[in-house]
Design a protein around this motif. Structure first.
Motif, short mmCIF file in Angstrom:
data_model
loop_
_atom_site.label_atom_id
_atom_site.label_comp_id
_atom_site.label_asym_id
_atom_site.label_seq_id
_atom_site.Cartn_x
_atom_site.Cartn_y
_atom_site.Cartn_z
N ASP A 1 137.31 -60.12 86.40
CA ASP A 1 136.61 -61.25 87.05
C ASP A 1 135.45 -60.76 87.91
O ASP A 1 134.39 -61.41 87.98
N SER A 2 135.60 -59.62 88.55
CA SER A 2 134.55 -59.10 89.43
C SER A 2 133.30 -58.68 88.67
O SER A 2 132.22 -58.53 89.26
N CYS A 3 133.46 -58.46 87.37
CA CYS A 3 132.31 -58.03 86.54
C CYS A 3 131.89 -59.10 85.53
O CYS A 3 131.04 -58.85 84.68
N PHE A 4 132.51 -60.29 85.61
CA PHE A 4 132.26 -61.35 84.62
C PHE A 4 131.50 -62.51 85.25
O PHE A 4 131.84 -62.97 86.35
N GLN A 5 130.51 -62.97 84.52
CA GLN A 5 129.71 -64.12 84.97
C GLN A 5 129.76 -65.16 83.86
O GLN A 5 129.15 -64.99 82.80
N SER A 6 130.51 -66.22 84.11
CA SER A 6 130.71 -67.25 83.08
C SER A 6 129.43 -68.05 82.86
O SER A 6 128.58 -68.17 83.76
N VAL A 7 129.31 -68.60 81.64
CA VAL A 7 128.17 -69.48 81.36
C VAL A 7 128.33 -70.80 82.12
O VAL A 7 127.36 -71.53 82.30
N ILE A 8 129.56 -71.07 82.55
CA ILE A 8 129.83 -72.25 83.38
C ILE A 8 129.81 -71.81 84.84
O ILE A 8 130.62 -70.98 85.26
N SER A 9 128.91 -72.30 85.59
CA SER A 9 128.70 -71.86 86.97
C SER A 9 129.99 -72.04 87.80
O SER A 9 130.65 -73.07 87.75
N HIS B 1 136.91 -67.21 77.21
CA HIS B 1 135.79 -67.66 78.05
C HIS B 1 134.52 -66.90 77.68
O HIS B 1 134.53 -65.67 77.53
N LEU B 2 133.43 -67.65 77.55
CA LEU B 2 132.12 -67.08 77.20
C LEU B 2 131.33 -66.78 78.46
O LEU B 2 131.31 -67.58 79.41
N GLY B 3 130.72 -65.61 78.48
CA GLY B 3 129.91 -65.26 79.64
C GLY B 3 129.27 -63.90 79.46
O GLY B 3 129.08 -63.43 78.33
N HIS B 4 128.95 -63.25 80.59
CA HIS B 4 128.29 -61.95 80.55
C HIS B 4 129.04 -60.95 81.42
O HIS B 4 129.58 -61.32 82.47
#
Length: 468
Positions: free
Chosen positions: A34-42, A55-58
């Motif tokens: 989670d600390s390194c994940f940035q979801s496409v959903i804010s 979950h999709l993200g970066h």
């Protein structure tokens, strides 16, 4: 023994590809991801998501975006390892894989050791030991039969059969142990007639499992088949016909094959490893002589020997060939021997009939007319090879033992059960019976992992790949 730290490893094969999967497991797996994940959903946080969701993200390192990913979340205890597990599907660039793994290492993960994910699954009660070993067998399965056996074992087919026997034996052991507490009263809590029936049933099951190892070992490791004969009779052509590719060099020059050539194919779901050997003849050529020496070494290692000869030469010199066939039969009496007349496309129907009639009844049952060049009779050869393997147990979905560790424990358990049977027949005292029963229970427990030690686990899981 179980570590509480969070581990990370690449779960897919190393190297560049379309997609790679990086797996984390442990108490901090979700929070580190989670600390390194940035979801496409804010504002979306992995820590508050339901188990078994994607979950999709970066994946980001500060302000730097490493890759667009899919993150799968599995919360304990409903995961492969029984811990919190996160699997990150990223693009398969080597650079991306290493960047993400190094990022997680900096966040507090450590690299997983070989088989550590499956080891944690075992230690957390998600798999027993025989099921865990089946995971490695499933990964390495390269034919239909070995895959089927590994799947059956991983689903608990083998271990459930052992566990049931162990439980019944344990119940009787408890009653016999109870008798020892009332030795002065001379009472029997364990019905000896029922106990004898149980021991006979256990012996029957153990014998069946032990006997299945011969088939299981063949299915797991493949059957080595040596193709032997004089030079220029078509051994390399036959190998190419079986493999459906130009694997061996073929020429009219005798002695072209100077060394053994090996390759494996699957016939009816069973792996066969064919060994094309140098032609057997008297020679002064040093290199060819070394090849002929290796031919006899390969025959020693093979489980089936295929003796090939030129059908035209046999027609003119049958006595010599019969002598050679007898030599091989006498030298390797325990190995199945197939005698093949090659190049039958050059024979008339009358010559084929004479050839067949000139062989004894025994030889004819293992005799095939064949043209390797035109692939005539190759299917008959494959059927004959398959007949040497007892696939009945496989078809009936019976439990088949393929693991040498299990086989060794079954042999030891069978030996102890035999002692119990003998003790019952001779009226052995309960305290001595109890010793043999405890030993049998110990060997049952070795198979499924109720009884184990760190050295055993280390040896088993050291053979796994990293990330599994």
């Amino acid at each position: 023994m179980i570590n509480q730290d969070t581990i990370v490893a690449l779960a897919t094969p190393s190297g560049a590809g379309a997609i790679a999967i990086i797996r984390l497991s442990g108490k901090e797996a979700i929070s580190i991801a989670d600390s390194c994940f940035q979801s496409v959903i804010s504002g979306k946080s992995l820590s508050f998501q339901k188990t078994h969701t994607i979950h999709l993200g970066h994946i980001v390192d500060g302000v730097k975006t490493i890759d667009e990913v899919l993150v799968s979340v599995f919360k304990n205890p409903n995961s492969y390892t029984g811990e919190d597990v996160v699997e990150i599907s990223c693009h398969g660039s080597n650079y991306i894989q290493q960047e993400i793994i190094q990022l997680f290492l900096r966040q507090g993960c450590r690299m997983a050791t070989a088989g550590e994910f499956t080891l944690r699954a075992f230690l957390n009660g998600k798999l027993d030991l025989s099921q865990a070993e089946a995971v490695a067998d499933l990964i390495s399965s390269d034919n239909e039969a070995s895959h089927q056996i590994a799947m059956q074992q991983m689903r608990g087919g083998f271990s459930s059969e052992i566990a049931k026997l162990r439980e019944e034996l344990l119940n009787f052991a408890s009653l016999i142990e109870l008798e020892l507490d009332f030795a002065e009263e001379d009472v029997e809590f364990a019905d000896r007639t029922q106990f004898k029936d149980l021991v006979e049933r256990i012996r029957f099951v153990l014998k069946r499992l032990i006997d299945s190892f011969a088939v299981g070992n063949v299915i797991k490791n493949g059957i080595p088949v040596a193709i032997v004969g004089e030079p220029n009779v078509g051994k390399s052509t036959l190998l190419n016909a079986l493999l459906n590719e130009e694997r061996a060099i073929v020429s009219d020059i005798a002695g072209t094959t100077r060394d053994t050539i090996e390759d494996e194919i699957s016939i009816g779901g069973i792996g066969f490893r064919f060994i094309d050997t140098a032609g057997i003849r008297d020679t002064k050529d040093v290199v060819e002589g070394i090849g002929i020496k290796r031919t006899f070494e390969k025959i020693d290692q093979a489980q089936v020997v295929v003796y090939l000869f030129d059908a035209e030469d046999f027609k003119n010199n049958s006595a010599t060939f019969k002598v050679e066939i007898e030599k091989i039969k006498n030298k390797y009496p325990l190995k199945p021997l197939l005698v093949i007349a090659n190049k039958i496309d050059k024979l008339s129907d009358e010559d084929k009939s004479k050839l067949d009639a000139s062989l004894s009844t025994f030889e004819r049952s293992h005799f095939i007319l064949l043209s390797a060049k035109h692939k005539i009779g190759v299917d008959k050869l494959q059927d004959k090879l398959l007949s040497f393997v007892n696939t009945g147990a496989l078809r009936n979905n019976d439990t088949i033992v393929t693991n040498s560790r299990h086989y060794d424990s079954l042999l030891k358990a069978f030996e102890e059960i035999d002692k119990v049977k003998s003790g019952l027949e001779t009226g052995l005292s309960g305290d001595l019976l109890a010793i043999d029963i405890r030993q049998a229970l110990y060997h049952f427990g070795e198979i499924t992992g109720e009884i184990t030690n760190d050295d055993l686990l280390g040896n088993i899981f050291a053979n796994f790949c990293i990330g599994k």
